[in-house]
Structures are given as structure tokens and as C-alpha cells.
Design an enzyme around this catalytic site. Structure first.
Site, mmCIF file in Angstrom:
data_model
loop_
_atom_site.group_PDB
_atom_site.id
_atom_site.type_symbol
_atom_site.label_atom_id
_atom_site.label_comp_id
_atom_site.label_asym_id
_atom_site.label_seq_id
_atom_site.Cartn_x
_atom_site.Cartn_y
_atom_site.Cartn_z
ATOM 1 C CB CYS A 5 -6.743 3.733 -11.435
ATOM 2 S SG CYS A 5 -7.018 3.495 -13.200
ATOM 3 C CB THR A 6 -5.737 2.690 -6.273
ATOM 4 O OG1 THR A 6 -7.139 2.543 -6.542
ATOM 5 C CG2 THR A 6 -5.523 3.095 -4.833
#
Length: 110
Positions: A5-6
Site C-alpha cells: 500500500c505504501t
């Protein structure tokens, strides 16, 4: 705040101007709480909206498979209220480039 996600969020952040110039509005959705979304947005200086879909209404409405509380990473382009492209195996490190390429194909065919 997971690694995937990062990477995806930072890829979209780093190419945000190009996405905007192409007419793409970026909205990130996860089943995380509002406080987690806010902290994630601030931590990575994200210029786009994050939606806390704690009841998974968007996730389920878009047909995104889930593994427990986690929705599988996917991306969508929506034009005139219709999904015109869906990336079922969204690659975190090339998400913006993939969306721009899909939009270019859609624009040239329509």
C-alpha cells in the site's frame, strides 16, 4: 501502512501531477479506520483523498475480493459513472503508469 500500500500510494503521489493533467482523480480506498487513513496520508504527504470504507460498501460494490478484513489491491478508471478499466493485479510500483497507459488506449479507441 503495509509495504504494498505504501509503494502504491507513493507511486500515485509521485506522479500525481501527470495523473491530474490526464484528467484522472485519484481516490484511495481501504477498510482502515479514519484515524489510520489520516495518519497514513500525513506520514507520506499524499495529495489525494483517502476513503475509510470500514463497512466495505465500496469494496463490495466494486466486487473487490477480500481476505478477511483486507481488500485485494485493485485499481479502476471510471468515466461518466461507468468502470472503463479495471486492474485486477494492480502493481504498486507502476500504478500511475498503468492507469495513464490504460487511459491512453481508451482515449485512442473512443
Amino acid at each position: 501502512d503495509t509495504p504494498g500500500c505504501t509503494k502504491q500510494a507513493c507511486n500515485l503521489r509521485d506522479h500525481y501531477t501527470a495523473l491530474q493533467d490526464a484528467g484522472i482523480t485519484v481516490i484511495g480506498v481501504s477498510t482502515d479506520e479514519v484515524s489510520a487513513q489520516k495518519a497514513f496520508k500525513e506520514k507520506f504527504n499524499l495529495p489525494f483523498t483517502l476513503v475509510a470504507d470500514t463497512e466495505a460498501k465500496l469494496v463490495d460494490g466494486f466486487g473487490v475480493p477480500r481476505n478477511g478484513d483486507f481488500a485485494r489491491r485493485q485499481a479502476f478508471l471510471v468515466q461518466d459513472g461507468k468502470v472503463v478499466w479495471r486492474d485486477l493485479q494492480a502493481t504498486p510500483t507502476t500504478q500511475s503508469e498503468d492507469a495513464l497507459a490504460a487511459l491512453a488506449v481508451l482515449s485512442s479507441s473512443g
